[in-house]
Design a protein around this motif. Structure first.
Motif, PDB file in Angstrom:
ATOM      1  N   ARG A  21     -22.111  35.502 -39.250  1.00 24.29           N
ATOM      2  CA  ARG A  21     -21.876  34.754 -40.482  1.00 24.29           C
ATOM      3  C   ARG A  21     -21.658  33.278 -40.188  1.00 24.29           C
ATOM      4  O   ARG A  21     -22.134  32.402 -40.911  1.00 24.29           O
ATOM      5  N   ARG A  22     -20.906  32.981 -39.089  1.00 24.23           N
ATOM      6  CA  ARG A  22     -20.673  31.584 -38.739  1.00 24.23           C
ATOM      7  C   ARG A  22     -21.992  30.896 -38.414  1.00 24.23           C
ATOM      8  O   ARG A  22     -22.240  29.763 -38.826  1.00 24.23           O
ATOM      9  N   ALA A  23     -22.853  31.575 -37.641  1.00 21.59           N
ATOM     10  CA  ALA A  23     -24.148  30.981 -37.309  1.00 21.59           C
ATOM     11  C   ALA A  23     -24.974  30.742 -38.561  1.00 21.59           C
ATOM     12  O   ALA A  23     -25.652  29.716 -38.696  1.00 21.59           O
ATOM     13  N   GLU A  24     -24.912  31.683 -39.526  1.00 20.04           N
ATOM     14  CA  GLU A  24     -25.661  31.521 -40.766  1.00 20.04           C
ATOM     15  C   GLU A  24     -25.145  30.331 -41.560  1.00 20.04           C
ATOM     16  O   GLU A  24     -25.922  29.550 -42.125  1.00 20.04           O
ATOM     17  N   ARG A  25     -23.819  30.152 -41.597  1.00 19.67           N
ATOM     18  CA  ARG A  25     -23.256  29.016 -42.317  1.00 19.67           C
ATOM     19  C   ARG A  25     -23.658  27.698 -41.666  1.00 19.67           C
ATOM     20  O   ARG A  25     -23.919  26.715 -42.348  1.00 19.67           O
ATOM     21  N   MET A  26     -23.719  27.683 -40.326  1.00 17.01           N
ATOM     22  CA  MET A  26     -24.183  26.471 -39.649  1.00 17.01           C
ATOM     23  C   MET A  26     -25.617  26.157 -40.033  1.00 17.01           C
ATOM     24  O   MET A  26     -25.980  25.026 -40.315  1.00 17.01           O
ATOM     25  N   PRO A  46     -10.423  19.689 -42.242  1.00 11.25           N
ATOM     26  CA  PRO A  46      -9.071  19.697 -41.667  1.00 11.25           C
ATOM     27  C   PRO A  46      -8.657  18.291 -41.264  1.00 11.25           C
ATOM     28  O   PRO A  46      -9.486  17.448 -40.929  1.00 11.25           O
ATOM     29  N   ARG A  47      -7.372  18.040 -41.285  1.00 11.58           N
ATOM     30  CA  ARG A  47      -6.883  16.715 -40.919  1.00 11.58           C
ATOM     31  C   ARG A  47      -6.829  16.574 -39.396  1.00 11.58           C
ATOM     32  O   ARG A  47      -6.301  17.447 -38.692  1.00 11.58           O
ATOM     33  N   ALA A 105     -12.388  25.596 -31.685  1.00 12.59           N
ATOM     34  CA  ALA A 105     -11.735  25.626 -33.000  1.00 12.59           C
ATOM     35  C   ALA A 105     -10.646  26.690 -33.065  1.00 12.59           C
ATOM     36  O   ALA A 105      -9.665  26.539 -33.795  1.00 12.59           O
ATOM     37  N   SER A 106     -10.792  27.768 -32.296  1.00  8.45           N
ATOM     38  CA  SER A 106      -9.783  28.834 -32.300  1.00  8.45           C
ATOM     39  C   SER A 106      -8.622  28.542 -31.368  1.00  8.45           C
ATOM     40  O   SER A 106      -7.623  29.266 -31.368  1.00  8.45           O
ATOM     41  N   ALA A 129     -14.608  20.915 -37.783  1.00  9.97           N
ATOM     42  CA  ALA A 129     -15.075  21.722 -38.905  1.00  9.97           C
ATOM     43  C   ALA A 129     -14.958  23.184 -38.486  1.00  9.97           C
ATOM     44  O   ALA A 129     -14.587  23.491 -37.353  1.00  9.97           O
ATOM     45  N   ASP A 130     -15.297  24.077 -39.378  1.00 10.30           N
ATOM     46  CA  ASP A 130     -15.230  25.503 -39.080  1.00 10.30           C
ATOM     47  C   ASP A 130     -16.136  25.815 -37.892  1.00 10.30           C
ATOM     48  O   ASP A 130     -17.342  25.577 -37.932  1.00 10.30           O
ATOM     49  N   GLY A 131     -15.545  26.343 -36.813  1.00 14.22           N
ATOM     50  CA  GLY A 131     -16.330  26.718 -35.649  1.00 14.22           C
ATOM     51  C   GLY A 131     -16.829  25.558 -34.822  1.00 14.22           C
ATOM     52  O   GLY A 131     -17.671  25.747 -33.934  1.00 14.22           O
TER      53      GLY A 131
END
Length: 379
Positions: free
Chosen positions: A5-10, A59-60, A101-102, A201-203
């Protein structure tokens, strides 16, 4: 969120246009318009493009100097990302450690924070740094407290001088610093002015490093040498598996033995923009190189992107299986077995700027995605 899903969002964000977030040189994905900063005073600066606009809340990114502790901390959403540090035990400033990011650490801990099972070679390779192996005959790359006293006069040191700007913000933060490259007696050869742009950003975590070097009272020659220029020493998990001990020799003929260790959990593999993989990447040229593996069960890719305006573009890759990941545009003679030569030179008061983008990406990442990041960086 799953890796798929993360790859798809990218992919979706790249298709829509959007906002990229960069690390050491730094790329950022998002939905927006490409803009070029009109001068180095803009947030991207010095010919590097950034992307603005997009939807959602970034994110800040906080950039907080602690000069009494010889460090500037960089956090994302209140959690550590990296720090710009200049401890007295190192011979140059560095970004250390670097995290995904994690929060997984992707840089080696030794010698600052040793971890079980790590290699303990090359004590000068700490975090993400910028220096060179032959500047007017001085070796800035290999210098450390481990250097014998007899060799010390031939070594150079990079001294942090000032934090000129530290700015926090949504999605990105900026740090600007000044340093001096000095000889054994403390005489400066070069002034270094560096702008870091940290994005999240996310990931994705990213850093742009834009470094301007200015020769001071005399001409400065960067004699072709394999030891340079922007380098990173990665965590054990991101090394390439090795089955034989190896001995590496610097330009001065000083050998370092890298032994065989247990390969359990060692998963790294290089791939260059030219399609080369593994150890075959070393000594070749390319627009970018990616290093993929798994850290604490998380799929991770680190990519270093070169810039067309850099001297020596496309860079040579000083990428070793034992965990050194470096781009060196100035070592032409060393990497071509003497067939070509550069010996880049700055006249007194002359300057040059190097621009790099480093990405730390979570989840499965393809070469095609890295190429898309690169094309945005290079425009």
């Amino acid at each position: 969120m799953t890796t798929a899903r993360r790859a798809e969002r990218m992919r979706e964000s790249l298709t829509r246009g959007g906002r990229w977030l960069l690390v050491v040189g730094c790329a950022l994905v998002a939905a927006g318009t490409v803009q070029s900063s009109p001068s180095p005073e803009g947030r991207g600066g010095q010919g590097v493009r950034t992307l603005s606009g997009g939807q959602g809340v970034s994110p800040r990114v906080e950039v907080v100097p602690h000069e009494e502790l010889r460090r500037v901390d960089v956090t994302v959403g209140g959690k550590p990302f990296t720090a710009y540090i200049w401890p007295a035990t190192l011979k140059k400033p560095t970004l250390y450690p670097l995290r995904t990011a994690s929060g997984a650490v992707v840089t080696r801990g030794w010698p600052l924070e040793p971890r079980p099972g790590e290699r303990v070679d090359h004590p000068h390779q700490v975090g993400l740094w910028f220096d060179y192996g032959d500047v007017n005959g001085l070796d800035f790359w290999n210098n450390s407290d481990a250097i014998p006293a007899a060799r010390a006069p031939k070594m150079g040191t990079i001294l942090h001088r000032a934090v000129r700007r530290a700015e926090s913000g949504q999605g990105e933060g900026v740090l600007e610093v000044t340093a001096e490259w000095v000889d054994f007696q403390g005489k400066p050869l070069l002034r270094e002015d560096t702008r870091f742009v940290f994005r999240a950003a996310d990931g994705l975590r990213a850093v742009d490093r834009l470094t301007t070097l200015t020769a001071l009272g005399q001409a400065v020659t960067f004699t072709d040498n394999k030891e340079g220029l922007i380098g990173m020493r990665v965590a054990r998990a991101l090394e390439q598996p090795s089955t034989t001990p190896e001995v590496f020799t610097d330009a001065g003929g000083h050998a370092t033995t890298v032994p065989v260790l247990n390969n359990d959990g060692v998963t790294g593999r290089y791939r260059s923009s030219e399609g080369l993989v593994g150890d075959s990447v070393w000594g070749t040229r390319g627009r970018w190189t990616m290093l993929s593996g798994a850290v604490q069960g998380e799929a991770v890719t680190i990519a270093i992107l070169d810039h067309p305006r850099n001297v020596g573009f496309p860079t040579f890759w000083h990428a070793r299986g034992y965990g050194l990941f470096a781009a060196n545009p100035l070592g032409r003679k060393a990497f071509t077995s003497g067939k070509e030569e550069l010996n880049f030179r700055l006249a007194p008061r002359e300057s040059t700027t190097f621009r790099y983008r480093v990405l730390i990406l979570s989840g499965a990442v393809t070469p095609e995605q890295i190429e898309t990041y690169y094309r945005d960086f290079a425009r």
